[in-house]
Design a protein around this motif. Structure first.
Motif, PDB file in Angstrom:
ATOM      1  N   CYS A  45      -7.283  39.636  46.901  1.00 57.01           N
ATOM      2  CA  CYS A  45      -5.871  39.843  47.411  1.00 57.01           C
ATOM      3  C   CYS A  45      -5.645  41.042  46.985  1.00 57.01           C
ATOM      4  O   CYS A  45      -5.984  41.737  46.216  1.00 57.01           O
ATOM      5  CB  CYS A  45      -5.080  38.710  46.520  1.00 57.01           C
ATOM      6  SG  CYS A  45      -3.071  38.776  47.041  1.00 57.01           S
ATOM      7  N   GLY A  46      -4.589  41.755  48.016  1.00 55.93           N
ATOM      8  CA  GLY A  46      -4.265  43.244  47.713  1.00 55.93           C
ATOM      9  C   GLY A  46      -2.797  43.097  47.617  1.00 55.93           C
ATOM     10  O   GLY A  46      -2.055  42.262  48.423  1.00 55.93           O
ATOM     11  N   PRO A  47      -2.060  44.029  46.720  1.00 55.89           N
ATOM     12  CA  PRO A  47      -0.920  44.124  46.673  1.00 55.89           C
ATOM     13  C   PRO A  47      -0.396  45.362  47.707  1.00 55.89           C
ATOM     14  O   PRO A  47      -1.215  45.706  48.466  1.00 55.89           O
ATOM     15  CB  PRO A  47      -0.601  45.055  45.351  1.00 55.89           C
ATOM     16  CG  PRO A  47      -1.839  45.711  45.326  1.00 55.89           C
ATOM     17  CD  PRO A  47      -3.069  44.940  45.778  1.00 55.89           C
ATOM     18  N   LYS A  48       0.914  45.316  47.900  1.00 56.18           N
ATOM     19  CA  LYS A  48       1.533  46.517  48.835  1.00 56.18           C
ATOM     20  C   LYS A  48       1.343  47.533  47.923  1.00 56.18           C
ATOM     21  O   LYS A  48       1.804  48.003  46.899  1.00 56.18           O
ATOM     22  CB  LYS A  48       3.085  45.938  48.720  1.00 56.18           C
ATOM     23  CG  LYS A  48       3.827  46.986  49.705  1.00 56.18           C
ATOM     24  CD  LYS A  48       5.106  46.578  49.769  1.00 56.18           C
ATOM     25  CE  LYS A  48       6.235  47.644  50.686  1.00 56.18           C
ATOM     26  NZ  LYS A  48       7.860  47.240  50.435  1.00 56.18           N
ATOM     27  N   VAL A  49       0.736  48.630  48.558  1.00 52.38           N
ATOM     28  CA  VAL A  49       0.242  49.750  47.880  1.00 52.38           C
ATOM     29  C   VAL A  49       1.134  50.959  48.668  1.00 52.38           C
ATOM     30  O   VAL A  49       1.363  50.969  49.788  1.00 52.38           O
ATOM     31  CB  VAL A  49      -1.264  50.328  48.294  1.00 52.38           C
ATOM     32  CG1 VAL A  49      -1.304  51.595  47.341  1.00 52.38           C
ATOM     33  CG2 VAL A  49      -2.132  49.067  47.554  1.00 52.38           C
ATOM     34  N   LEU A  50       2.058  51.677  47.603  1.00 50.88           N
ATOM     35  CA  LEU A  50       2.903  52.632  48.085  1.00 50.88           C
ATOM     36  C   LEU A  50       2.162  54.210  47.880  1.00 50.88           C
ATOM     37  O   LEU A  50       1.500  54.359  46.895  1.00 50.88           O
ATOM     38  CB  LEU A  50       4.101  52.557  47.471  1.00 50.88           C
ATOM     39  CG  LEU A  50       4.919  51.221  47.548  1.00 50.88           C
ATOM     40  CD1 LEU A  50       6.032  51.282  46.669  1.00 50.88           C
ATOM     41  CD2 LEU A  50       5.076  50.914  49.010  1.00 50.88           C
ATOM     42  N   ASN A  51       2.580  55.095  48.892  1.00 55.28           N
ATOM     43  CA  ASN A  51       2.561  56.292  48.468  1.00 55.28           C
ATOM     44  C   ASN A  51       3.336  56.939  47.509  1.00 55.28           C
ATOM     45  O   ASN A  51       4.365  56.150  46.946  1.00 55.28           O
ATOM     46  CB  ASN A  51       2.465  57.038  49.721  1.00 55.28           C
ATOM     47  CG  ASN A  51       1.533  56.815  50.989  1.00 55.28           C
ATOM     48  OD1 ASN A  51       0.314  57.147  50.708  1.00 55.28           O
ATOM     49  ND2 ASN A  51       1.979  56.516  52.138  1.00 55.28           N
ATOM     50  N   GLU A  58      -2.619  36.950  55.861  1.00 54.93           N
ATOM     51  CA  GLU A  58      -3.971  36.997  55.742  1.00 54.93           C
ATOM     52  C   GLU A  58      -4.297  38.000  56.616  1.00 54.93           C
ATOM     53  O   GLU A  58      -3.880  38.301  57.795  1.00 54.93           O
ATOM     54  CB  GLU A  58      -4.847  35.590  56.265  1.00 54.93           C
ATOM     55  CG  GLU A  58      -6.201  35.525  56.326  1.00 54.93           C
ATOM     56  CD  GLU A  58      -6.773  34.203  56.710  1.00 54.93           C
ATOM     57  OE1 GLU A  58      -8.026  34.258  56.605  1.00 54.93           O
ATOM     58  OE2 GLU A  58      -6.036  33.338  57.198  1.00 54.93           O
ATOM     59  N   VAL A  59      -5.581  39.054  56.135  1.00 51.96           N
ATOM     60  CA  VAL A  59      -5.976  39.947  56.797  1.00 51.96           C
ATOM     61  C   VAL A  59      -7.274  40.060  56.736  1.00 51.96           C
ATOM     62  O   VAL A  59      -7.966  39.350  56.047  1.00 51.96           O
ATOM     63  CB  VAL A  59      -5.163  41.370  55.985  1.00 51.96           C
ATOM     64  CG1 VAL A  59      -3.769  41.295  56.282  1.00 51.96           C
ATOM     65  CG2 VAL A  59      -5.667  41.542  54.701  1.00 51.96           C
ATOM     66  N   TYR A  88      -2.961  39.935  51.913  1.00 49.20           N
ATOM     67  CA  TYR A  88      -2.207  40.912  51.452  1.00 49.20           C
ATOM     68  C   TYR A  88      -1.043  40.302  51.025  1.00 49.20           C
ATOM     69  O   TYR A  88      -0.230  39.398  51.537  1.00 49.20           O
ATOM     70  CB  TYR A  88      -1.803  41.914  52.818  1.00 49.20           C
ATOM     71  CG  TYR A  88      -0.212  42.685  52.753  1.00 49.20           C
ATOM     72  CD1 TYR A  88      -0.790  43.875  51.931  1.00 49.20           C
ATOM     73  CD2 TYR A  88       0.738  42.491  53.063  1.00 49.20           C
ATOM     74  CE1 TYR A  88       0.472  44.655  51.616  1.00 49.20           C
ATOM     75  CE2 TYR A  88       1.749  43.481  53.284  1.00 49.20           C
ATOM     76  CZ  TYR A  88       1.864  44.491  52.423  1.00 49.20           C
ATOM     77  OH  TYR A  88       2.753  45.107  52.348  1.00 49.20           O
ATOM     78  N   TYR A  89      -0.551  40.771  49.389  1.00 45.99           N
ATOM     79  CA  TYR A  89       0.692  40.197  48.984  1.00 45.99           C
ATOM     80  C   TYR A  89       1.658  41.067  48.443  1.00 45.99           C
ATOM     81  O   TYR A  89       1.565  41.795  47.446  1.00 45.99           O
ATOM     82  CB  TYR A  89       0.210  39.280  47.891  1.00 45.99           C
ATOM     83  CG  TYR A  89       1.232  38.746  47.018  1.00 45.99           C
ATOM     84  CD1 TYR A  89       1.904  37.483  47.767  1.00 45.99           C
ATOM     85  CD2 TYR A  89       1.374  38.450  45.824  1.00 45.99           C
ATOM     86  CE1 TYR A  89       2.788  36.660  47.297  1.00 45.99           C
ATOM     87  CE2 TYR A  89       2.421  38.018  45.214  1.00 45.99           C
ATOM     88  CZ  TYR A  89       3.158  36.915  45.919  1.00 45.99           C
ATOM     89  OH  TYR A  89       4.171  36.401  45.245  1.00 45.99           O
ATOM     90  N   PRO A  90       2.701  41.515  49.293  1.00 42.26           N
ATOM     91  CA  PRO A  90       3.643  42.677  49.020  1.00 42.26           C
ATOM     92  C   PRO A  90       4.746  42.377  48.017  1.00 42.26           C
ATOM     93  O   PRO A  90       5.316  43.242  47.548  1.00 42.26           O
ATOM     94  CB  PRO A  90       4.373  42.594  50.524  1.00 42.26           C
ATOM     95  CG  PRO A  90       4.438  41.347  51.068  1.00 42.26           C
ATOM     96  CD  PRO A  90       3.005  40.800  50.549  1.00 42.26           C
ATOM     97  N   GLU A  91       4.556  41.320  47.478  1.00 47.94           N
ATOM     98  CA  GLU A  91       5.692  40.993  46.197  1.00 47.94           C
ATOM     99  C   GLU A  91       5.027  41.747  45.102  1.00 47.94           C
ATOM    100  O   GLU A  91       5.728  42.106  44.035  1.00 47.94           O
ATOM    101  CB  GLU A  91       5.587  39.490  45.829  1.00 47.94           C
ATOM    102  CG  GLU A  91       6.028  38.535  46.867  1.00 47.94           C
ATOM    103  CD  GLU A  91       7.587  38.885  47.246  1.00 47.94           C
ATOM    104  OE1 GLU A  91       8.521  39.086  46.176  1.00 47.94           O
ATOM    105  OE2 GLU A  91       7.952  38.881  48.270  1.00 47.94           O
ATOM    106  N   ALA A  92       3.785  41.977  44.915  1.00 47.78           N
ATOM    107  CA  ALA A  92       3.104  42.830  43.957  1.00 47.78           C
ATOM    108  C   ALA A  92       2.960  44.590  44.613  1.00 47.78           C
ATOM    109  O   ALA A  92       2.467  44.315  45.441  1.00 47.78           O
ATOM    110  CB  ALA A  92       1.911  42.364  43.523  1.00 47.78           C
ATOM    111  N   VAL A  93       3.546  45.305  43.709  1.00 54.38           N
ATOM    112  CA  VAL A  93       3.431  46.672  44.456  1.00 54.38           C
ATOM    113  C   VAL A  93       2.709  47.489  43.276  1.00 54.38           C
ATOM    114  O   VAL A  93       2.852  47.402  41.975  1.00 54.38           O
ATOM    115  CB  VAL A  93       5.212  46.986  44.290  1.00 54.38           C
ATOM    116  CG1 VAL A  93       4.999  48.596  44.839  1.00 54.38           C
ATOM    117  CG2 VAL A  93       5.717  46.220  45.325  1.00 54.38           C
TER     118      VAL A  93
END
Length: 311
Positions: free
Chosen positions: A128-134, A185-186, A233-238
């Motif tokens: 599982c991967g988080p939402k990654v921001l620049n 799911e990705v 991909y789990y965007p709740e985690a940043v």
């Protein structure tokens, strides 16, 4: 090669829930910020930190010894790339879940609590991967992507995905059509921050060390999916990822060469068998041409960044 253990994480409950595994090369200040932020990002779980240093000359090791004596440290005398040192960390990690984390990341509040809870609630999810921001707060699109098949690569490097950002036909590689706040799911997530269930490694093994650096995350996700695990991909985690400060700028030309070499290895290992010789030949030619252009561009560029520049 000198292996030195400085200490262990302050939490002593058993079994340990999460192990953070970090490979560092001359990223002292970013690494310090990352370690300072971890207690805010993992408040509800027990954890340890394992850092493998690749012969840093910027005082990283001394900083860890002085400021973070609870970190478990492995010191390599030279730069062994990314994959082999990450495996060094994964081999000694004790956690139920293992987080591959770049030193130039800044986890958001409760990020790893959220990833852990999501994976515990969904036992079929192996990675599982988080939402990654620049750094400017925009989505780092490489944090969720496809398996990089030929059409996906062509539409990405040709820029067609930018012309048709909501198209599933042209936007597959970076899943541009997928809302950034939608759990999905990705096929692959970014190794800059990736939580892995220990059972996945028990089944498919560790990272493939034929990849010096780059594409080891795509390869690992591909193998996990082949074994029946889901990648999410789990965007709740940043998490913020500065990008290019985890070691690639130290040897930029080698980084560029390794990036292209790794993709060719990944393509031959997983994808070439699905296509005819003509498609494969065009892919190899395209990667070779892009390598040449990237080296020329880097030579004339003031800021040398491997891969896509992060804003």
């Amino acid at each position: 090669m000198n292996h030195e253990t400085i200490g262990i994480e302050q939490f002593q409950t058993s079994p340990l829930q999460v192990s953070f595994c970090i490979v560092n090369l001359n990223a002292r200040d970013y690494l310090r910020a990352c370690l300072d932020r971890l207690p805010e990002a993992a408040t509800q779980i027990t954890w340890e930190v394992i850092i493998v240093d690749n012969g840093s000359t910027d005082g990283s090791v001394e900083m860890i010894r002085t400021e973070f004596p609870w970190v478990r440290l492995i010191c390599n005398e030279t730069n062994l790339g990314y994959t082999r040192p990450m495996n060094q960390a994964l081999h000694v990690a004790q956690g139920e879940f293992l987080v591959q984390l770049n030193p130039d990341t800044l986890p958001g509040e409760g990020a790893f609590d959220k990833l852990y809870s999501f994976m515990r609630a969904n036992p079929e999810v192996g990675i599982c991967g988080p939402k990654v921001l620049n750094r400017d707060g925009t989505l780092q699109r490489q944090c969720r992507r496809s398996a990089a098949r030929p059409w996906d690569v062509v539409t990405y490097f040709s820029g067609l995905w930018r012309l048709f950002p909501h198209s599933r036909l042209f936007g597959r590689y970076l899943l541009a059509y997928l809302p950034e706040d939608e759990t999905a799911e990705v096929e692959a997530v970014s190794g800059s921050c990736m939580m892995v269930r220990r059972a996945v490694i028990d089944q498919i093994g560790y990272l493939d060390e034929q990849f010096f650096a780059y594409q080891e995350d795509s390869d690992f996700c591909f193998r996990a999916r082949q074994a029946g695990w889901k990648v999410f991909y789990y965007p709740e985690a940043v998490v913020v990822h500065y990008g290019g400060f985890g070691g690639s700028r130290t040897q930029p030309y080698r980084g560029i060469i390794e990036w292209h070499r790794s993709y060719l290895r990944y393509y031959r290992k997983h994808l070439a068998k699905d296509y005819c010789f003509l498609v494969n030949g065009l892919m190899y030619l395209g990667v070779g041409l892009r390598l040449s252009l990237s080296l020329v561009k880097a030579f004339f560029s003031r800021e040398k960044v491997v891969g896509t520049k992060k804003p």
